[in-house]
Design a protein around this motif. Sequence first.
Motif, PDB file in Angstrom:
ATOM      1  N   ASP A  15     -48.139  33.881  -4.909  1.00  0.00           N
ATOM      2  CA  ASP A  15     -46.887  34.036  -4.167  1.00  0.00           C
ATOM      3  C   ASP A  15     -46.125  32.730  -3.993  1.00  0.00           C
ATOM      4  O   ASP A  15     -45.026  32.732  -3.422  1.00  0.00           O
ATOM      5  N   TYR A  16     -46.676  31.624  -4.483  1.00  0.00           N
ATOM      6  CA  TYR A  16     -46.070  30.316  -4.206  1.00  0.00           C
ATOM      7  C   TYR A  16     -44.628  30.242  -4.695  1.00  0.00           C
ATOM      8  O   TYR A  16     -43.732  29.796  -3.966  1.00  0.00           O
ATOM      9  N   ASP A  17     -44.378  30.694  -5.912  1.00  0.00           N
ATOM     10  CA  ASP A  17     -43.029  30.579  -6.467  1.00  0.00           C
ATOM     11  C   ASP A  17     -42.031  31.435  -5.695  1.00  0.00           C
ATOM     12  O   ASP A  17     -40.855  31.064  -5.560  1.00  0.00           O
ATOM     13  N   ASN A  18     -42.479  32.578  -5.172  1.00  0.00           N
ATOM     14  CA  ASN A  18     -41.594  33.378  -4.326  1.00  0.00           C
ATOM     15  C   ASN A  18     -41.272  32.638  -3.035  1.00  0.00           C
ATOM     16  O   ASN A  18     -40.133  32.679  -2.548  1.00  0.00           O
ATOM     17  N   THR A  19     -42.266  31.947  -2.492  1.00  0.00           N
ATOM     18  CA  THR A  19     -42.053  31.215  -1.246  1.00  0.00           C
ATOM     19  C   THR A  19     -41.037  30.100  -1.432  1.00  0.00           C
ATOM     20  O   THR A  19     -40.092  29.959  -0.661  1.00  0.00           O
ATOM     21  N   VAL A  20     -41.220  29.294  -2.476  1.00  0.00           N
ATOM     22  CA  VAL A  20     -40.323  28.146  -2.655  1.00  0.00           C
ATOM     23  C   VAL A  20     -38.915  28.567  -3.076  1.00  0.00           C
ATOM     24  O   VAL A  20     -37.958  27.809  -2.887  1.00  0.00           O
ATOM     25  N   SER A  21     -38.785  29.774  -3.602  1.00  0.00           N
ATOM     26  CA  SER A  21     -37.451  30.256  -3.988  1.00  0.00           C
ATOM     27  C   SER A  21     -36.701  30.868  -2.814  1.00  0.00           C
ATOM     28  O   SER A  21     -35.558  31.303  -2.971  1.00  0.00           O
ATOM     29  N   GLY A  22     -37.342  30.924  -1.629  1.00  0.00           N
ATOM     30  CA  GLY A  22     -36.658  31.380  -0.427  1.00  0.00           C
ATOM     31  C   GLY A  22     -36.906  32.817  -0.039  1.00  0.00           C
ATOM     32  O   GLY A  22     -36.296  33.314   0.912  1.00  0.00           O
ATOM     33  N   LEU A  23     -37.813  33.511  -0.738  1.00  0.00           N
ATOM     34  CA  LEU A  23     -38.051  34.923  -0.444  1.00  0.00           C
ATOM     35  C   LEU A  23     -38.909  35.138   0.796  1.00  0.00           C
ATOM     36  O   LEU A  23     -38.926  36.238   1.340  1.00  0.00           O
ATOM     37  N   ASP A  24     -39.625  34.101   1.222  1.00  0.00           N
ATOM     38  CA  ASP A  24     -40.415  34.181   2.449  1.00  0.00           C
ATOM     39  C   ASP A  24     -39.559  33.614   3.584  1.00  0.00           C
ATOM     40  O   ASP A  24     -39.333  32.404   3.667  1.00  0.00           O
TER      41      ASP A  24
END
Length: 215
Positions: A15-24
């Motif tokens: 999930d890291y890439d989703n987090t850094v892209s602002g989805l979290d």
Amino acid sequence: MGREFLGLFDKWADDYDNTVSGLDNEYHDVFLHYDQILDQIVKQATGVVVEFGSGTGNLTKKLHDANMQVIAIEPSPAMRAKASEKIPTINIYDGDFLNFPAFDKEIDTIVSSYAFHHLTDAEKQEAIVKYNQLLPVNGRVVFADTLFQDETKKQAAIEKAESNLAYNLAQDLRTEYYPLLETLRKIFIEAGFSVSFQQMNDFAWIIFAEKKKEV
């Protein structure tokens, strides 16, 4: 050495890439302007580059695409696997900020993004002393990481996270080793570097250090 967080890294890999892209939403402000932050690191890097805590390879890929020779080091097997999918032509070595393979060439720049805070202040100091020994005069350290100007601002960030129901972020800010700006300044200066700081969002700063000539 940050390896106490290995379990977290392995779980976060998917999930890291989703987090850094602002989805979290909890971590949106932490990673605000993420691509620009990485681009700023690449802009300041030169020569042969060592990257510590390469994670899923986002900064690694930008360095590679900029035609830099990058040596990527990451302790998490799951993170290394994700990075290898993105950049199959690059070897990503097992290691961390303090324990890493010997290099067979002179290193010009040491970089990292959102990882140095996994070291205690004493470990940060140990690492920066090591990097001074690795780098030539005018060699660079370019890190992006969450840090705080003082303890009051750190506590305010924790309280704001809690008021926004961002309990995971608040817990991270309490339990991980996020440094104070003046602590980092002292560490770098005592290790023989000049150092400057550029704030990129409410959490993240660019740390730019250059090894000074011995007098």
